[in-house]
Design a protein around this motif. Structure first.
Motif, mmCIF file in Angstrom:
data_model
loop_
_atom_site.group_PDB
_atom_site.id
_atom_site.type_symbol
_atom_site.label_atom_id
_atom_site.label_comp_id
_atom_site.label_asym_id
_atom_site.label_seq_id
_atom_site.Cartn_x
_atom_site.Cartn_y
_atom_site.Cartn_z
ATOM 1 N N VAL A 227 -10.802 -9.443 30.575
ATOM 2 C CA VAL A 227 -9.853 -8.530 31.202
ATOM 3 C C VAL A 227 -8.425 -8.813 30.735
ATOM 4 O O VAL A 227 -7.664 -7.895 30.428
ATOM 5 N N SER A 228 -8.045 -10.079 30.662
ATOM 6 C CA SER A 228 -6.687 -10.424 30.242
ATOM 7 C C SER A 228 -6.448 -10.087 28.769
ATOM 8 O O SER A 228 -5.308 -9.864 28.352
ATOM 9 N N TYR A 229 -7.522 -10.030 27.987
ATOM 10 C CA TYR A 229 -7.390 -9.661 26.577
ATOM 11 C C TYR A 229 -7.149 -8.165 26.421
ATOM 12 O O TYR A 229 -6.347 -7.728 25.596
ATOM 13 N N VAL A 230 -7.840 -7.367 27.242
ATOM 14 C CA VAL A 230 -7.760 -5.909 27.127
ATOM 15 C C VAL A 230 -6.533 -5.344 27.843
ATOM 16 O O VAL A 230 -5.906 -4.399 27.368
ATOM 17 N N LYS A 256 -2.924 -7.624 23.801
ATOM 18 C CA LYS A 256 -3.609 -8.343 22.740
ATOM 19 C C LYS A 256 -4.617 -7.441 22.035
ATOM 20 O O LYS A 256 -4.875 -7.589 20.843
ATOM 21 N N SER A 257 -5.184 -6.518 22.788
ATOM 22 C CA SER A 257 -6.191 -5.619 22.235
ATOM 23 C C SER A 257 -5.565 -4.312 21.786
ATOM 24 O O SER A 257 -4.682 -3.764 22.459
ATOM 25 N N GLY A 262 0.215 0.267 22.515
ATOM 26 C CA GLY A 262 0.837 1.515 22.097
ATOM 27 C C GLY A 262 1.322 2.378 23.241
ATOM 28 O O GLY A 262 1.356 1.959 24.403
ATOM 29 N N VAL A 263 1.712 3.607 22.904
ATOM 30 C CA VAL A 263 2.314 4.526 23.873
ATOM 31 C C VAL A 263 1.309 4.914 24.952
ATOM 32 O O VAL A 263 0.188 5.319 24.660
ATOM 33 N N ALA A 264 1.743 4.798 26.210
ATOM 34 C CA ALA A 264 0.903 5.177 27.341
ATOM 35 C C ALA A 264 1.401 6.455 28.007
ATOM 36 O O ALA A 264 0.615 7.249 28.520
ATOM 37 N N ALA A 284 -3.608 3.591 26.869
ATOM 38 C CA ALA A 284 -4.196 2.964 28.052
ATOM 39 C C ALA A 284 -4.255 3.909 29.243
ATOM 40 O O ALA A 284 -5.062 3.717 30.161
ATOM 41 N N PHE A 285 -3.402 4.963 29.249
ATOM 42 C CA PHE A 285 -3.367 5.900 30.372
ATOM 43 C C PHE A 285 -4.091 7.215 30.076
ATOM 44 O O PHE A 285 -4.084 8.119 30.905
#
Length: 313
Positions: A227-230, A256-257, A262-264, A284-285
């Motif tokens: 989870v902390s990586y993603v 990290k991933s 990038g842009v959310a 991510a969004f």
């Protein structure tokens, strides 16, 4: 002197009326707010419960022609807490420090209004987000003191003055000021702080928080390492020109991933009018909505520590 005394008496009379309404309102049940909640306010007080505290909210006055409403907010017990007079602007949000905290503990959006009512959406804000209140829209109208028997003995009006020095704003600053009245700006301020706070999350704290939340230890993709990586660990904000007097406000994720990098969120804004041209969710969004993202913030706040957003997303 007579004019000042007359003005003072008007303030005191207004406060007396407000306090009377607040006392009556607290005899009824409270509406518990655990996330964005839409209410219709009138001069009849509404009792809400936010983060364990009770507040009374009522409409002071509405001016549909000017797209402005004024509301009163008081925290229980009303005899030892100040009453706030808050200005709401149509289709805008106002961050309020009800209870006179140094941080904003609720976000109030004015959705519509008539001469006698105002439809608002109230969203609780968590203390650890340390969101700054919109002080320019908040005024303390007074305190009520009481004697040992609890009977009100006096009302102390409170006033304040500020001095503003006019300065020329850059286009980027002007766009940012426009965005401060947009619900997405407050949301992203919260996400900026909450993701930055994940640096204080440890595997031990994450495991215990996850276990408390779901009744089992994390496995597979839900382990702390995965989870902390993603998940993002920082959010950056930037405003750039997109031509023809329009600007693009961009919130980008550091992670990290590459999945979350990038842009959310990007919002197009016209420099002259402040009009929102478009709002785009990517990275991510992508596929999410304001209500989903706000709900995740509320759930993360309920976890109550630096691992909150990692546990619920």
């Amino acid at each position: 002197m007579v004019r000042r005394l007359h003005a003072g008496l008007i303030v005191i009379a207004a406060i007396v009326i407000v306090i009377g309404l607040l006392v009556l309102a607290f005899t009824s049940g409270a509406i518990s707010l655990s996330g964005p909640t839409t209410l219709t306010l009138s001069n009849v007080p509404t009792v809400v419960k936010v983060n364990g505290n009770q507040y009374v909210i009522s409409l002071r006055s509405a001016m549909p022609a000017s797209n402005i409403a004024y509301i009163y907010i008081g925290r229980s017990p009303v005899f030892i807490n100040p009453t706030l007079n808050v200005t709401l602007v149509l289709y805008n949000t106002t961050k309020v420090n009800a209870g006179m905290h140094s941080y904003a503990n609720m976000n109030i959006r004015l959705n519509s209004l008539t001469n006698t009512s105002a439809a608002v959406t109230i969203t609780p804000l968590q203390a650890y987000l340390n969101e700054s209140p919109d002080y320019s829209r908040i005024h303390v109208i007074g305190y009520v003191t009481s004697n040992a028997s609890g009977v009100s003995t006096s009302i102390i009006p409170v006033s304040s003055s500020t001095t503003t020095i006019a300065q020329a704003l850059t286009p980027q600053q002007k766009i940012t000021n426009y965005l401060k009245n947009n619900e997405w700006y407050g949301l992203m301020q919260n996400y900026t702080r909450i993701y930055a706070n994940t640096r204080n999350c440890t595997s031990t704290l994450y495991n215990s928080s996850y276990g408390y939340q779901y009744g089992k230890l994390p496995q597979g993709p839900f382990t702390y390492a995965n989870v902390s990586y993603v998940s993002p660990y920082a959010v950056t904000f930037n405003v750039t020109s997109s031509g023809k007097g329009n600007y693009l406000a961009v919130w980008a994720m550091d992670a990290k991933s590459s999945y979350s990098q990038g842009v959310a969120l990007s919002i197009g804004v016209n420099l002259s009018t402040g009009s929102i041209l478009n709002t785009t969710l990517t990275g991510a969004f992508k596929g999410l909505s304001y209500s989903i993202l706000q709900s995740s913030l509320v759930q993360a706040g309920a976890v109550g520590n630096a691992c909150g957003i990692l546990v619920v997303t």
